[in-house]
Design a protein around this motif. Sequence first.
Motif, PDB file in Angstrom:
ATOM      1  N   SER A  43     -59.215  32.304  84.633  1.00  0.00           N
ATOM      2  CA  SER A  43     -58.822  30.901  84.851  1.00  0.00           C
ATOM      3  C   SER A  43     -59.989  29.939  84.643  1.00  0.00           C
ATOM      4  O   SER A  43     -59.771  28.762  84.363  1.00  0.00           O
ATOM      5  CB  SER A  43     -58.190  30.722  86.228  1.00  0.00           C
ATOM      6  N   TRP A  47     -59.311  26.642  82.545  1.00  0.00           N
ATOM      7  CA  TRP A  47     -59.616  25.284  83.013  1.00  0.00           C
ATOM      8  C   TRP A  47     -60.688  24.621  82.154  1.00  0.00           C
ATOM      9  O   TRP A  47     -60.682  23.400  81.988  1.00  0.00           O
ATOM     10  CB  TRP A  47     -59.986  25.277  84.489  1.00  0.00           C
ATOM     11  N   VAL A  50     -58.673  23.340  79.311  1.00  0.00           N
ATOM     12  CA  VAL A  50     -57.907  22.162  79.752  1.00  0.00           C
ATOM     13  C   VAL A  50     -58.832  20.943  79.826  1.00  0.00           C
ATOM     14  O   VAL A  50     -58.459  19.835  79.414  1.00  0.00           O
ATOM     15  CB  VAL A  50     -57.228  22.430  81.117  1.00  0.00           C
ATOM     16  N   TRP A  51     -60.025  21.143  80.335  1.00  0.00           N
ATOM     17  CA  TRP A  51     -61.000  20.056  80.436  1.00  0.00           C
ATOM     18  C   TRP A  51     -61.339  19.505  79.053  1.00  0.00           C
ATOM     19  O   TRP A  51     -61.349  18.288  78.828  1.00  0.00           O
ATOM     20  CB  TRP A  51     -62.248  20.578  81.141  1.00  0.00           C
ATOM     21  N   THR A  67     -52.203  21.389  77.254  1.00  0.00           N
ATOM     22  CA  THR A  67     -52.527  22.004  78.547  1.00  0.00           C
ATOM     23  C   THR A  67     -51.655  23.235  78.776  1.00  0.00           C
ATOM     24  O   THR A  67     -52.143  24.289  79.182  1.00  0.00           O
ATOM     25  CB  THR A  67     -52.335  20.990  79.696  1.00  0.00           C
ATOM     26  N   ALA A  71     -52.995  27.455  78.481  1.00  0.00           N
ATOM     27  CA  ALA A  71     -52.811  28.346  79.636  1.00  0.00           C
ATOM     28  C   ALA A  71     -52.144  29.658  79.247  1.00  0.00           C
ATOM     29  O   ALA A  71     -52.226  30.637  79.993  1.00  0.00           O
ATOM     30  CB  ALA A  71     -51.987  27.644  80.707  1.00  0.00           C
ATOM     31  N   LEU A 126     -51.124  16.652  84.929  1.00  0.00           N
ATOM     32  CA  LEU A 126     -52.212  17.581  85.240  1.00  0.00           C
ATOM     33  C   LEU A 126     -52.429  17.688  86.746  1.00  0.00           C
ATOM     34  O   LEU A 126     -52.725  18.764  87.260  1.00  0.00           O
ATOM     35  CB  LEU A 126     -53.508  17.170  84.532  1.00  0.00           C
ATOM     36  N   ALA A 130     -52.240  21.222  88.642  1.00  0.00           N
ATOM     37  CA  ALA A 130     -53.339  21.742  89.466  1.00  0.00           C
ATOM     38  C   ALA A 130     -52.871  22.043  90.886  1.00  0.00           C
ATOM     39  O   ALA A 130     -53.284  23.047  91.493  1.00  0.00           O
ATOM     40  CB  ALA A 130     -54.500  20.753  89.476  1.00  0.00           C
ATOM     41  N   ALA A 173     -59.692  17.909  85.678  1.00  0.00           N
ATOM     42  CA  ALA A 173     -59.889  19.165  84.935  1.00  0.00           C
ATOM     43  C   ALA A 173     -61.318  19.684  85.115  1.00  0.00           C
ATOM     44  O   ALA A 173     -61.532  20.889  85.306  1.00  0.00           O
ATOM     45  CB  ALA A 173     -59.573  18.960  83.460  1.00  0.00           C
ATOM     46  N   MET A 176     -61.629  21.116  88.589  1.00  0.00           N
ATOM     47  CA  MET A 176     -60.956  22.426  88.654  1.00  0.00           C
ATOM     48  C   MET A 176     -61.822  23.513  88.017  1.00  0.00           C
ATOM     49  O   MET A 176     -61.904  24.631  88.537  1.00  0.00           O
ATOM     50  CB  MET A 176     -59.588  22.354  87.964  1.00  0.00           C
ATOM     51  N   PHE A 177     -62.455  23.195  86.917  1.00  0.00           N
ATOM     52  CA  PHE A 177     -63.367  24.138  86.265  1.00  0.00           C
ATOM     53  C   PHE A 177     -64.473  24.544  87.231  1.00  0.00           C
ATOM     54  O   PHE A 177     -64.756  25.739  87.418  1.00  0.00           O
ATOM     55  CB  PHE A 177     -63.935  23.495  84.991  1.00  0.00           C
ATOM     56  N   GLU A 180     -63.164  26.752  90.123  1.00  0.00           N
ATOM     57  CA  GLU A 180     -62.892  28.135  89.714  1.00  0.00           C
ATOM     58  C   GLU A 180     -64.180  28.959  89.641  1.00  0.00           C
ATOM     59  O   GLU A 180     -64.185  30.145  89.965  1.00  0.00           O
ATOM     60  CB  GLU A 180     -62.154  28.177  88.371  1.00  0.00           C
TER      61      GLU A 180
END
Length: 196
Positions: A43, A47, A50-51, A67, A71, A126, A130, A173, A176-177, A180
């Motif tokens: 993930s 992410w 996605v970013w 997005t 995934a 998004l 998330a 994004a 979230m990166f 993770e």
Amino acid sequence: MQRQSILNNNTTMTFQESTAALNELRRDCAKQQKKGLHFILASIFIWAAVWIVHLAALPIETKNLLTFCVACPLLPLAWMISKLINVDFQGKSNPLTSLGLLFSVNQILYILIAMWVFSAVPEKMLMVYAMIFGAHLLPYSWVYQSKSYMLMSILVPILALVVGLIAQPHVLAGIMFGLEIAFSIALVVENKALES
């Protein structure tokens, strides 16, 4: 009366034995699956993609569609990472592994909500995506007996809501990166404690 007391003691012992057996299955599942580390590591890449998508100069509808697309490789990516970190990907010897799979499939149903937001309020898609991702982690806190999963399952949806309401999707994004990466580190620490 004495017979009832004996029955209650036997029932209690059976319950205690069942609980002990279940806890042993949970511990075994956590060890075999390294607490799902392969999926969380995968993930990070998702992410990151996605970013990158949300940093691009594209219409929001295109970013949202991409997005969903970026995934899609999660499962094969997690499988490849499982080979690198020596995780039994299927874990058929433990019935709780299939329960974990069911928890993941459950997330797919919630993605329908994000798909609705995709057309109704595209700039908030998004954020919802998330939140769904974070919330789906909660059952794993029980399966893996993991405080990291518990924390992330609460932190991610709340943070996604707050950041999603006040900032651009690319900011969320990026956060979230980073989350993770931190989550993966926390799981590595939990796994080392489990092995000792």
